[in-house]
Scaffold this motif. Structure first.
Motif, PDB file in Angstrom:
ATOM      1  N   GLU A 148       9.473  -8.815  82.284  1.00  0.00           N
ATOM      2  CA  GLU A 148       8.255  -8.645  83.066  1.00  0.00           C
ATOM      3  C   GLU A 148       7.634  -7.292  82.760  1.00  0.00           C
ATOM      4  O   GLU A 148       8.297  -6.260  82.770  1.00  0.00           O
ATOM      5  N   LYS A 149       6.348  -7.318  82.452  1.00  0.00           N
ATOM      6  CA  LYS A 149       5.609  -6.093  82.157  1.00  0.00           C
ATOM      7  C   LYS A 149       4.327  -6.128  82.979  1.00  0.00           C
ATOM      8  O   LYS A 149       3.510  -7.033  82.810  1.00  0.00           O
ATOM      9  N   GLU A 150       4.203  -5.138  83.855  1.00  0.00           N
ATOM     10  CA  GLU A 150       3.036  -5.045  84.723  1.00  0.00           C
ATOM     11  C   GLU A 150       2.782  -6.365  85.461  1.00  0.00           C
ATOM     12  O   GLU A 150       1.667  -6.877  85.487  1.00  0.00           O
ATOM     13  N   ARG A 151       3.868  -6.918  86.017  1.00  0.00           N
ATOM     14  CA  ARG A 151       3.853  -8.141  86.826  1.00  0.00           C
ATOM     15  C   ARG A 151       3.452  -9.387  86.051  1.00  0.00           C
ATOM     16  O   ARG A 151       3.080 -10.401  86.634  1.00  0.00           O
ATOM     17  N   GLU A 152       3.485  -9.320  84.743  1.00  0.00           N
ATOM     18  CA  GLU A 152       3.228 -10.494  83.912  1.00  0.00           C
ATOM     19  C   GLU A 152       4.435 -10.735  83.031  1.00  0.00           C
ATOM     20  O   GLU A 152       5.058  -9.797  82.542  1.00  0.00           O
ATOM     21  N   LYS A 153       4.754 -12.008  82.827  1.00  0.00           N
ATOM     22  CA  LYS A 153       5.898 -12.335  81.978  1.00  0.00           C
ATOM     23  C   LYS A 153       5.503 -12.201  80.510  1.00  0.00           C
ATOM     24  O   LYS A 153       4.463 -12.678  80.086  1.00  0.00           O
ATOM     25  N   GLU A 154       6.354 -11.516  79.783  1.00  0.00           N
ATOM     26  CA  GLU A 154       6.167 -11.334  78.345  1.00  0.00           C
ATOM     27  C   GLU A 154       7.362 -11.946  77.638  1.00  0.00           C
ATOM     28  O   GLU A 154       8.427 -12.110  78.223  1.00  0.00           O
ATOM     29  N   GLU A 155       7.191 -12.243  76.376  1.00  0.00           N
ATOM     30  CA  GLU A 155       8.280 -12.797  75.581  1.00  0.00           C
ATOM     31  C   GLU A 155       8.449 -11.962  74.327  1.00  0.00           C
ATOM     32  O   GLU A 155       7.471 -11.543  73.724  1.00  0.00           O
ATOM     33  N   ALA A 156       9.687 -11.734  73.959  1.00  0.00           N
ATOM     34  CA  ALA A 156       9.981 -10.973  72.744  1.00  0.00           C
ATOM     35  C   ALA A 156      11.045 -11.701  71.948  1.00  0.00           C
ATOM     36  O   ALA A 156      11.801 -12.522  72.483  1.00  0.00           O
ATOM     37  N   ARG A 157      11.094 -11.416  70.673  1.00  0.00           N
ATOM     38  CA  ARG A 157      12.151 -11.948  69.802  1.00  0.00           C
ATOM     39  C   ARG A 157      13.183 -10.853  69.604  1.00  0.00           C
ATOM     40  O   ARG A 157      12.835  -9.693  69.382  1.00  0.00           O
ATOM     41  N   ILE A 158      14.449 -11.214  69.676  1.00  0.00           N
ATOM     42  CA  ILE A 158      15.542 -10.292  69.438  1.00  0.00           C
ATOM     43  C   ILE A 158      16.323 -10.812  68.231  1.00  0.00           C
ATOM     44  O   ILE A 158      16.652 -11.994  68.163  1.00  0.00           O
ATOM     45  N   TYR A 159      16.589  -9.917  67.272  1.00  0.00           N
ATOM     46  CA  TYR A 159      17.312 -10.305  66.066  1.00  0.00           C
ATOM     47  C   TYR A 159      18.649  -9.589  66.012  1.00  0.00           C
ATOM     48  O   TYR A 159      18.741  -8.405  66.337  1.00  0.00           O
TER      49      TYR A 159
END
Length: 108
Positions: free
Chosen positions: A84-95
């Motif tokens: 969560e970033k600034e009350r919005e859901k974000e998605e990231a890739r982790i390798y």
């Protein structure tokens, strides 16, 4: 084909752990020099964390020495992570770098 090959020095001793499924695992911190000089003429390096599993993890933890040169052959795995970033859901890739074979080149 999903494979990587690295040559570097062991920068920190790995710690053997047991996964929830009962498998032995550890992470090795490898200091890998870049193949080119920077603008000042010196070679920088990257510290890469590599996952090691089962018998290879046990052997590595029993024999690893800081400064030892090793080669690592492995594969890259990827996963998605939500945060969560600034009350919005974000998605990231982790390798992750997962070792399939580790060989010693030189021990100090």
């Amino acid at each position: 084909m999903n494979q990587f090959y690295l040559v570097g020095r062991i920068a920190a001793l790995p710690q053997l752990q047991t996964s929830p499924a009962g498998w032995k695992t550890c992470h090795i911190l490898l200091d890998v020099e870049r193949p080119f000089a920077n603008s000042h003429g010196s070679y920088e390096s990257d510290l890469l964390s590599i996952e090691v599993w089962r018998g290879a993890a046990e052997t590595l933890c029993a024999t690893a020495q800081i400064g030892s040169w090793v080669t690592v052959r492995g594969r890259i795995t990827g996963s998605r992570c939500e945060y969560e970033k600034e009350r919005e859901k974000e998605e990231a890739r982790i390798y992750n770098l997962v070792a399939e074979k580790i060989e010693y080149i030189h021990c100090p």
